[in-house]
Design an enzyme around this catalytic site. Structure first.
Site, PDB file in Angstrom:
ATOM      1  N   HIS A  60     108.758  28.682  -9.763  1.00 14.11           N
ATOM      2  CA  HIS A  60     109.166  27.456 -10.453  1.00 14.11           C
ATOM      3  C   HIS A  60     109.319  27.678 -11.955  1.00 14.11           C
ATOM      4  CE1 HIS A  60     107.774  25.675  -6.680  1.00 14.11           C
ATOM      5  NE2 HIS A  60     108.411  24.562  -7.011  1.00 14.11           N
TER       6      HIS A  60
ATOM      7  N   GLU B  26     118.985  22.356   0.358  1.00 11.51           N
ATOM      8  CA  GLU B  26     119.752  22.802  -0.817  1.00 11.51           C
ATOM      9  C   GLU B  26     121.165  23.271  -0.470  1.00 11.51           C
ATOM     10  OE1 GLU B  26     116.477  23.581  -0.565  1.00 11.51           O
ATOM     11  OE2 GLU B  26     115.615  22.650  -2.353  1.00 11.51           O
TER      12      GLU B  26
END
Lengths: 326, 324
Positions: free
Chosen positions: A129, A60
């Site tokens: 999430h 990321e």
């Protein structure tokens, strides 16, 4: 044009913008052959090739940092972070690098870059999430923040985001991806900083973003059955913020409920409420109410998740509270 | 070895090393007189790395820099006046006084800016490499970072990505043996930082970073490799910072380095070594060197004068440059 889904709207927009700007690049995890975990980039690798649709390893920080480096050197870039929960992994690149590059260089660096990501609960994805983290980015000067609530806006706002010469956080909501909406033929752009009044009303203003606009509209329909006319404002962008739209509505209704799915503590509602009391204190007939998630991580089990994330009932209750009814 | 490099280039390299040394000495002096705020991370002792790496570069090649980056800016062709004005926080500075010592950027000269975050610049250099690859030019991107940065996650992510996509990026570790006070032997699991290149399947070289010809030669090769589309290289340039971590480091780092060690490295001063070589090869004389040094000092004084006479930014400028 027939109705299309939110995902189809995003895909069509990316494709059109890639055709329009032959250097525009997409970068992110699984966005190539796989087409993105939500299918947004399906078919784009085949059409535009691996240099313009760069499917990355799970890195990321490198995704954001390399998008920044490319954007600074002439390649307009849309980076995708699969879940907003992964933005903290790349937080240095977002907060210290991307957001500050223009300012720190005295305006020398131009960063035409979009970070597409998605947030939200409601599907049992648990604590890592399901978060709504837009408030983290609202706190960082140098990032524009876009939160579309429907397929039509997604298209118009994404076009504006891609053509903007500044870093834009484009935050989608996973529960919106399958929703459908009609989109006119031909191109349109939605400028940033222009809220959308989704429903007119004189009794109470409900300010909402993203998926909570849908929930707020349902709540407003229920309130109408009880004779309460709620005005529902979809902010569409947090930076820039269309505070005038809020102000105008508050002057008419004198009561406000701010709705978001992120935690109430330190959420965007806190900032908006503060601005309302600074600018419209004399117009208020009740304290500004905030509806947001409870101050805990998002739990897995359905009754627990439902208890934490705000719903229609919470909005109806808050609206009645500021109206001193029920 | 120097014989392979033409005279003009050798003299230019030496002049740049002197410029860096005197610029840094002046900056430290100005800091001590409270004319420069914050802190300075002097690169004195590391001049051979800056100049050796930047000499084979073109103006349109990119450079990503570190907090200890004045030398790299100068070697990449920065204007001393605009640099000094930035250190003074003046509106004529490279970043209009908004960046300061740790954030000098000169986009026209390919300098994409320095970083106050250790390891923060590596992914940005990878992005510049992607940009070059997509635009199909023969530019390269050089990424400077310290030994400490090789322990950050961004090092791994960036080298992996650059290797995977064969990007034209040269990763240059200014290995000055300490991350603030922590020695590399206590922080790095391998003997040589260049050993880490193996993990990415790219060439890695550890070399004497105080020997400018060694740095120049390795960089030239890495640059040619990158321009030919053969991908990244990791250069581990072993050097030493004479003044410690920053201007606030007591006794130039004496709290964590022995006097003996510091003196040994002073003996290996890159400027002294290059000078002896140039004199031995009769490329410069004591006389031409004196003239050069005087010119260098004059240009730095002119930069200081420019900075002093430049206007301070107006308070309202604080709200400018956030967005385009």
């Amino acid at each position: 044009m027939p109705e299309i889904t939110f995902v189809e709207s995003l895909r069509m927009t990316l494709k059109e913008e890639m055709e329009r700007d032959p250097s525009l690049m997409l970068i992110g995890e699984d966005i190539g052959r796989y087409g993105g975990i939500f299918g947004v980039t399906k078919g784009l690798l085949e059409e535009f090739g691996p240099h313009r649709v760069r499917s990355t390893p799970i890195s990321e920080s490198a995704i954001i940092g390399s998008a920044l480096g490319a954007a600074m050197t002439g390649i307009r870039t849309v980076a995708e972070l699969m879940y907003i929960d992964f933005t903290p992994v790349a937080m240095d690149q977002i907060v210290n690098q991307t957001a500050k590059m223009s300012y720190m260089s005295g305006g020398k660096a131009k960063v035409p870059m979009v970070i597409r990501t998605q947030e939200g609960g409601g599907r049992g994805n648990a604590a890592q999430h399901s978060q709504c983290l837009e408030a983290l980015f609202l706190h960082i000067p140098g990032l524009k923040i876009v939160m579309p609530s429907n397929p039509y806006d997604a298209r118009g706002l994404l076009k504006t985001a891609i053509r903007d010469d500044n870093p834009v956080m484009f935050i989608e909501h996973k529960l919106l991806y399958a929703t459908k909406g009609s989109i006119p033929d031909g191109e349109y752009l939605i400028p940033f900083g222009q809220a959308d009044i989704k429903r007119k009303g004189k009794d109470v203003t409900i300010v909402a973003i993203s998926y909570m606009v849908t929930v707020a509209l349902k709540a407003a329909a229920r309130l109408a059955e009880e004779g309460i006319e709620a005005e529902v404002i979809d902010l569409r962008t947090l930076v820039p913020l269309d505070f005038d739209a809020i102000l105008q509505s508050v002057r008419n209704t004198n009561r406000v409920v701010i709705v978001h799915e992120g935690c109430r503590t330190g959420g965007i509602g806190a900032e908006i409420a503060a601005q309302i009391q600074e600018e419209a204190f004399d117009y208020l007939d009740a304290p500004v109410a905030r509806v947001g998630a409870l101050n805990v991580p998002i739990p897995y089990s359905e009754p627990l998740e439902n208890a934490v994330i705000p719903d229609e009932d919470d909005i109806v209750r808050a609206a009645k509270k500021v109206l001193y009814r029920g | 070895m120097t014989s392979r490099i033409d005279n003009k280039r050798c003299i230019k390299m030496y002049e740049q090393m002197l410029t860096i040394r005197h610029f840094e000495e002046k900056a430290i002096e100005l800091f001590e007189h409270n004319l420069i705020r914050g802190n300075i991370h002097p690169c004195i002792g590391q001049e051979a790395v800056s100049v050796g790496v930047c000499t084979p570069l073109r103006r349109d090649d990119y450079m990503v820099n570190t907090h200890r980056g004045h030398g790299n800016c100068i070697a990449k062709g920065a204007d001393l006046k605009l640099m000094m004005a930035e250190l003074f926080g003046k509106s004529t500075g490279y970043c209009k006084g908004k960046g300061g010592s740790m954030h000098i950027a000169d986009f026209q000269g390919g300098n994409l800016g320095a970083n106050g975050i250790v390891g923060g610049g590596l992914p940005i250099a990878v992005g510049a490499g992607i940009s070059i690859q997509n635009r199909e030019t023969d530019q390269v991107a050089v990424c400077f970072f310290g030994d400490g940065a090789t322990n950050q996650g961004t090092f791994h992510e960036s080298l992996n990505l650059a290797a995977l996509w064969k990007l034209p990026v040269i990763f240059v570790c200014e290995n000055n043996l300490y991350g603030l006070s922590t020695p590399v032997r206590e922080s790095i699991s391998v003997v040589k930082i260049s050993d880490r290149a193996m993990a990415y399947g790219i060439p890695g070289v550890s070399l004497d970073g105080n020997d400018i010809i060694a740095v120049y030669t390795a960089m030239k090769e890495a640059g040619e490799r990158a321009r030919a589309g053969e991908g990244p290289t990791l250069l581990d340039c072993i050097t030493y910072r004479f003044y410690g971590h920053f201007t606030g480091d007591p006794g130039k780092g004496i709290t964590y380095r022995s006097k003996e060690e510091m003196n040994q490295w002073l003996e290996r001063c890159p400027i002294k070594r290059f000078r002896e070589r140039l004199i031995k090869e009769k490329r410069i004389t004591e006389k031409t060197e004196k003239t050069m040094e005087a010119d260098v000092k004059a240009s730095i004084e002119a930069a200081v004068k420019f900075a002093k006479e430049s206007p301070l930014p107006l308070p309202e400028e604080a709200l400018q440059d956030l967005f385009h």
